[in-house]
Design a protein around this motif. Sequence first.
Motif, short mmCIF file in Angstrom:
data_model
loop_
_atom_site.label_atom_id
_atom_site.label_comp_id
_atom_site.label_asym_id
_atom_site.label_seq_id
_atom_site.Cartn_x
_atom_site.Cartn_y
_atom_site.Cartn_z
N LEU A 296 1.34 4.42 10.22
CA LEU A 296 1.08 3.35 11.20
C LEU A 296 2.25 3.25 12.19
O LEU A 296 2.04 3.21 13.40
CB LEU A 296 0.89 2.05 10.42
CG LEU A 296 0.39 0.82 11.13
CD1 LEU A 296 -0.88 1.09 11.90
CD2 LEU A 296 0.17 -0.31 10.13
N ALA B 181 -4.21 -5.00 18.66
CA ALA B 181 -2.89 -5.04 19.31
C ALA B 181 -2.78 -3.88 20.27
O ALA B 181 -3.39 -2.82 20.05
CB ALA B 181 -1.78 -4.97 18.27
N ARG C 101 -7.65 4.56 0.22
CA ARG C 101 -8.42 5.67 -0.37
C ARG C 101 -8.77 5.42 -1.84
O ARG C 101 -9.87 5.79 -2.30
CB ARG C 101 -7.61 6.97 -0.22
CG ARG C 101 -8.27 8.22 -0.78
CD ARG C 101 -9.56 8.52 -0.03
NE ARG C 101 -10.35 9.57 -0.64
CZ ARG C 101 -11.24 9.40 -1.61
NH1 ARG C 101 -11.43 8.19 -2.14
NH2 ARG C 101 -11.94 10.41 -2.08
N PHE D 128 -7.37 -3.86 13.39
CA PHE D 128 -7.31 -4.13 11.95
C PHE D 128 -8.21 -5.30 11.63
O PHE D 128 -8.58 -6.08 12.52
CB PHE D 128 -5.86 -4.42 11.50
CG PHE D 128 -5.20 -5.55 12.26
CD1 PHE D 128 -5.28 -6.85 11.81
CD2 PHE D 128 -4.50 -5.31 13.44
CE1 PHE D 128 -4.70 -7.91 12.52
CE2 PHE D 128 -3.90 -6.36 14.16
CZ PHE D 128 -3.99 -7.65 13.69
N VAL E 274 -5.73 13.95 0.19
CA VAL E 274 -6.49 13.67 -1.04
C VAL E 274 -7.96 13.52 -0.67
O VAL E 274 -8.34 12.60 0.06
CB VAL E 274 -5.95 12.41 -1.75
CG1 VAL E 274 -6.85 12.03 -2.92
CG2 VAL E 274 -4.52 12.62 -2.20
N GLU F 9 8.30 -3.21 12.84
CA GLU F 9 9.68 -3.07 13.30
C GLU F 9 10.58 -4.25 12.93
O GLU F 9 11.76 -4.24 13.26
CB GLU F 9 9.70 -2.87 14.82
CG GLU F 9 9.06 -1.56 15.23
CD GLU F 9 9.33 -1.16 16.67
OE1 GLU F 9 9.40 -2.06 17.53
OE2 GLU F 9 9.45 0.04 16.93
N SER G 206 -0.90 12.81 3.39
CA SER G 206 -1.78 13.67 4.17
C SER G 206 -1.07 14.24 5.39
O SER G 206 -0.37 13.50 6.09
CB SER G 206 -3.00 12.86 4.63
OG SER G 206 -3.74 13.62 5.55
N GLY H 123 0.37 8.29 -0.17
CA GLY H 123 0.69 7.72 1.14
C GLY H 123 2.18 7.76 1.41
O GLY H 123 2.97 7.38 0.54
N ALA I 9 5.87 3.47 5.20
CA ALA I 9 6.93 2.63 4.64
C ALA I 9 6.56 2.18 3.24
O ALA I 9 7.41 2.13 2.33
CB ALA I 9 7.17 1.43 5.54
#
Length: 522
Positions: free
Chosen positions: A50, A247, A225, A327, A189, A54, A44, A15, A18
């Motif tokens: 995302l 959101a 994953r 989410f 992956v 911030e 990937s 991944g 951040a």
Amino acid sequence: MQQANSSIRRIVVVGGGAAGWLTASIIAVTHKHDDNISITLVESPDISILGVGEGTWPTMRSTLLKIGISEEVFLTQCNASFKQGTSFYNWQSDKGENQYYHPFSLPFRYFESDIAAWWQGHAAEQDFAHAVCSQAALCDNHLAPKQRQTPPYAGIANYGYHLDANKFATLLQQHATTKLGVQHIVDHVDNVVGSPSTPIASIVGRQYGAIEGDLFIDCTGFAARLIGQHYGVPLTPCSHVLANDSAVAIQAPYVDSSVDIASTTHSTAQDNGWIWDIGLPSRKGVGYVYSSAHCSEDEARATLDNYLKHDKKTTDVDVSEARKITFTPGYRKTLWVENCVAIGTSAGFLEPLEASALVMIELSATHIAKQLPRTLCECKAAGRQFNNAFEKKWERIVDFLKLHYVLSEREASAYWRDMRDQRGCSTQLQDWLTLWKSRSPISSDFELREELFPAASYLFVLYGMGFRSHYNDTYQANLHTAEQRQAYAKHVQSIQQQLNGLPTNRQFLNQLAQSNCTQMHF
Ligand SMILES: Cc1cc2nc3c(=O)[nH]c(=O)nc-3n(C[C@H](O)[C@H](O)[C@H](O)COP(=O)(O)OP(=O)(O)OC[C@H]3O[C@@H](n4cnc5c(N)ncnc54)[C@H](O)[C@@H]3O)c2cc1C
């Protein structure tokens, strides 16, 4: 088949958001003198990051310093500005305007006196944050937490950052690959070699084939994953406590380049959630986080549109273009299984309130870097320790976020009536609320070694939201000593000095941009 005594040498981070780049960088820099340790990051090409986190905590300063990124480079390349806390608008009630600060700096005489009990004697004159913390006045005036000549990462007031999340991931990637020796593989992956009851031997990329490793760090975001899809560790949902699960987010340019840059994240309560408003040097990042059980996407876009239409600082934007994010609020109770550990949104995500996601990444990566197990056999013990420590941290975040809602007197919408329901509080939070009726929160209420939110944060939120502790009269009267009066006079003087001596955020960042241009010119 890996042996229990095999050494942990090859660390594979999956991944490149951040979480992935911060984790790879923190481990790489901690083990930079150990030639046996290699770090590979696989990301990937098909799944974007995302790219919405911030707001950071002050901890990001020590993280960036540790991994060797200059503050000026960071501020310039990430379109970053300073964050000195959060301003909460209309959280207290829906009857008339109300506001309070949760600043990053501690109250004055925080360690020497019961500052909250002393303040309650003066509560009619000034709100808690303005009375006890100079940072509130700095934020009122959009001031920077430091002067241009203040050393990098040092501050006159405590601060974190507001940043462009995509630019941040790019900077971290460049730095980790060119300065810290992190190998970068761009591949999706598709497969994991190993069973859910054994350590992972390798992961299999579509193009690259098998990528072997000894420790695998799952930073694959909500896809989870490895920890979720391979090991089957479920996410423990918290939607019964924290209902926000959606959101809509948009970037809004300023009307002109002289607009003040806010020193805090603005968080404005709405009927079915709250709007974040983050000021970067060239634009704002604004989003409405809401509960889909209480509000449709169309209603959410209309609420965001209404907010932006009243914002004089930004140009008109089309909210039909706002990005929708969904989410499941929650976290995994088991974050480390065998030789696999989850960091970032693969570990969990509650909601953006108090911006606790990046700091959890910093803490998790630092924990792993410092306590890196040497063998697969040690992995189990290291994993148990990690799971214990981080489950408690997640519980604490849930409590602290819930506190913001249960203290509210908003009652016009079903959302707020549901969110205020104390039955959603943990026993710990209910106990604290009972005890704090007759005294203020104190450090010993929080027994974890590395508390995320100190007692000071609880003081700012509790008393900012209008909560009052009913102290014993004699106790309170005894706090009004000559020493306290002198300390307060000094505190007021120091606020004035800071107001006179600090540039605005805009002035600071303009000067920084100008000095960069001059340096590039010569
Ligand atoms: C609305 C919202 C607001 C937020 N605001 C804040 C905030 O103010 N402050 C804060 O601290 N946090 C905030 N967060 C959280 C923050 O955005 C995340 O913690 C941060 O972006 C880290 O994300 P990540 O790296 O875990 O995942 P992502 O950025 O999603 O990265 C996942 C990575 O995994 C890769 N990947 C996925 N599957 C595979 C695969 N099969 N093979 C290879 N690679 C794969 C992807 O390509 C990508 O590189 C917010 C989150 C949301 C939803």
